[in-house]
Design a protein around this motif. Structure first.
Motif, mmCIF file in Angstrom:
data_model
loop_
_atom_site.group_PDB
_atom_site.id
_atom_site.type_symbol
_atom_site.label_atom_id
_atom_site.label_comp_id
_atom_site.label_asym_id
_atom_site.label_seq_id
_atom_site.Cartn_x
_atom_site.Cartn_y
_atom_site.Cartn_z
ATOM 1 N N UNK A 180 0.821 -1.215 0.000
ATOM 2 C CA UNK A 180 0.000 0.000 0.000
ATOM 3 C C UNK A 180 0.854 1.265 0.000
ATOM 4 N N UNK A 181 1.969 1.243 0.713
ATOM 5 C CA UNK A 181 2.862 2.403 0.716
ATOM 6 C C UNK A 181 3.419 2.651 -0.673
ATOM 7 N N UNK A 182 3.818 1.598 -1.357
ATOM 8 C CA UNK A 182 4.345 1.748 -2.712
ATOM 9 C C UNK A 182 3.278 2.271 -3.660
ATOM 10 N N UNK A 183 2.051 1.745 -3.560
ATOM 11 C CA UNK A 183 0.974 2.216 -4.430
ATOM 12 C C UNK A 183 0.614 3.671 -4.157
ATOM 13 N N UNK A 184 0.541 4.056 -2.909
ATOM 14 C CA UNK A 184 0.195 5.439 -2.573
ATOM 15 C C UNK A 184 1.315 6.386 -2.992
ATOM 16 N N UNK A 219 2.697 10.689 -7.097
ATOM 17 C CA UNK A 219 3.442 11.280 -8.204
ATOM 18 C C UNK A 219 2.512 12.079 -9.108
ATOM 19 N N UNK A 220 1.295 11.580 -9.309
ATOM 20 C CA UNK A 220 0.330 12.238 -10.183
ATOM 21 C C UNK A 220 -0.552 13.215 -9.411
ATOM 22 N N UNK A 221 -0.954 12.837 -8.206
ATOM 23 C CA UNK A 221 -1.979 13.595 -7.497
ATOM 24 C C UNK A 221 -1.442 14.647 -6.529
ATOM 25 N N UNK A 238 5.504 15.229 -4.008
ATOM 26 C CA UNK A 238 6.370 16.000 -3.116
ATOM 27 C C UNK A 238 7.690 16.304 -3.786
ATOM 28 N N UNK A 239 7.595 16.796 -5.003
ATOM 29 C CA UNK A 239 8.779 17.107 -5.811
ATOM 30 C C UNK A 239 9.692 15.894 -5.950
ATOM 31 N N UNK A 240 9.111 14.744 -6.174
ATOM 32 C CA UNK A 240 9.764 13.449 -6.380
ATOM 33 C C UNK A 240 10.420 12.871 -5.125
#
Length: 133
Positions: free
Chosen positions: A76-80, A85-87, A92-94
């Motif tokens: 879930x952390x990886x998906x969020x 990156x999009x939302x 957070x500036x990558x």
């Protein structure tokens, strides 16, 4: 004594993955609260940023305080972090996205220490009387 207990606690859970997830969530969550000159977008884009940051912080803490849930928390952390990156202002500036993906991977890959196996017999195929098969 205290340092030994801290090391034992830290090694018994995915500490570094959880720490990176908490840092990523904090960075993504606090970025919409930055001054207007720093922000890329204003308005509705701040709500998903704050929510995703809070969820990532909670997932990092879940990995610390409930290690059996580390696989779900890592995925879930990886998906969020990828969705951020999009939302959320390029995650957070990558920085938040990269920390979140790395932390989620570390949480998912972490394994607890296995108990050492007792080595009572030198070979597995020995007869109790000592004769070789």
């Amino acid at each position: 004594m205290l340092l030994t207990r801290w090391r034992r606690w830290r090694r018994s859970r995915p500490f570094w993955g959880g720490l990176l997830a908490v840092l990523a969530g904090t960075e993504i969550c606090l970025l919409p609260l930055a001054p207007l000159k720093v922000m890329l977008q204003q308005g509705v884009a701040g709500i998903p940023s704050v929510l995703m940051g809070i969820v990532m912080i909670v997932l990092g803490l879940t990995a610390w305080f409930s290690p059996p849930q580390r696989n779900l928390a890592g995925v879930l952390t990886t998906l969020i972090a990828t969705a951020a990156l999009v939302m959320s202002n390029l995650g957070g500036f990558l920085i938040g996205t990269l920390l979140g993906i790395l932390g989620g991977g570390l949480m998912f890959a972490w394994q607890p220490y296995a108990a050492p196996l007792p080595s009572s017999s030198p070979t597995l195929h020995q007869d109790p009387q000592g004769a070789q098969p």
